[in-house]
Design a protein around this motif. Structure first.
Motif, PDB file in Angstrom:
ATOM      1  N   SER A 162       0.856  -1.184   0.000  1.00  0.00           N
ATOM      2  CA  SER A 162       0.000   0.000   0.000  1.00  0.00           C
ATOM      3  C   SER A 162       0.893   1.234   0.000  1.00  0.00           C
ATOM      4  O   SER A 162       2.010   1.207   0.511  1.00  0.00           O
ATOM      5  CB  SER A 162      -0.943   0.023   1.204  1.00  0.00           C
ATOM      6  N   SER A 164       0.451   5.677   0.491  1.00  0.00           N
ATOM      7  CA  SER A 164      -0.511   6.685   0.938  1.00  0.00           C
ATOM      8  C   SER A 164       0.138   8.058   1.017  1.00  0.00           C
ATOM      9  O   SER A 164       1.356   8.183   1.089  1.00  0.00           O
ATOM     10  CB  SER A 164      -1.083   6.311   2.303  1.00  0.00           C
ATOM     11  N   ALA A 180      -3.924   0.481  -2.547  1.00  0.00           N
ATOM     12  CA  ALA A 180      -3.413  -0.808  -2.075  1.00  0.00           C
ATOM     13  C   ALA A 180      -3.639  -1.879  -3.117  1.00  0.00           C
ATOM     14  O   ALA A 180      -4.668  -1.898  -3.796  1.00  0.00           O
ATOM     15  CB  ALA A 180      -4.096  -1.200  -0.766  1.00  0.00           C
TER      16      ALA A 180
END
Length: 184
Positions: A162, A164, A180
């Motif tokens: 993932s 972010s 993800a």
């Protein structure tokens, strides 16, 4: 002396967070929806958190409740959490999580490590997730990545990742964007 008292008083605080999310799934699967409310109390280097999360997945819904304790250290922070879902369909009946974040030499970067054991209606799932976090100069943007390693209820290993970004749009508003490709 007055300044020291103000600083000590500011280390005690309450925090309320609310979040909503929606995920679009591939292969004709129904979308996922979720909402959460978290209340936290920080007192010095320790924070205690209570969270309740509603999730709708696979055309079913679950309500997950969790308690968590975080402790700030000289080199980073550590946490432990215990949660569960009454009458669980897809969220864990019981989950134990531990982890931490450890500062690297350069300002704003850290190694992260999270792991847990979760008992679901279909069996026990274990995971470990090493990662990195970077706070860009100025502090308004934080980026991160993690490698997700899962051993499912049949003890089959699966992995993914993932990435972010969190933007502090103001003192009280943060916007998060994540992607993800993971087994869960």
């Amino acid at each position: 002396r007055e300044r020291v008292q103000r600083i000590q008083a500011s280390r005690r605080s309450w925090r309320l967070d609310a979040a909503v999310g929606s995920s679009r799934l591939s292969r004709g699967l129904p979308d996922w929806h979720e909402a959460a409310v978290t209340v936290a109390r920080r007192d010095g280097a320790t924070a205690v958190t209570a969270a309740i999360q509603y999730a709708e997945r696979f055309e079913r819904d679950d309500l997950y409740v969790e308690g968590r304790v975080d402790r700030q250290l000289q080199i980073g922070s550590v946490y432990g959490a215990l949660g569960g879902t009454p009458e669980a369909d897809f969220r864990p009946e019981v989950a134990v999580r531990v982890g931490g974040e450890f500062a690297l030499g350069s300002a704003g970067s850290a190694l992260t490590l999270d792991g847990g054991v979760s008992r679901y209606p279909v069996g026990t799932v274990n995971d470990i997730q090493p990662g990195m976090r970077f706070v860009l100069p100025g502090g308004a943007l934080t980026t991160g990545a993690r490698w997700i390693n899962v051993w499912d209820e049949r003890d089959t290993y699966r992995s993914g990742y993932s990435v972010s970004a969190i933007w502090a749009a103001s003192r009280s508003l943060r916007l998060r964007l994540a992607y993800a490709d993971a087994p869960e």
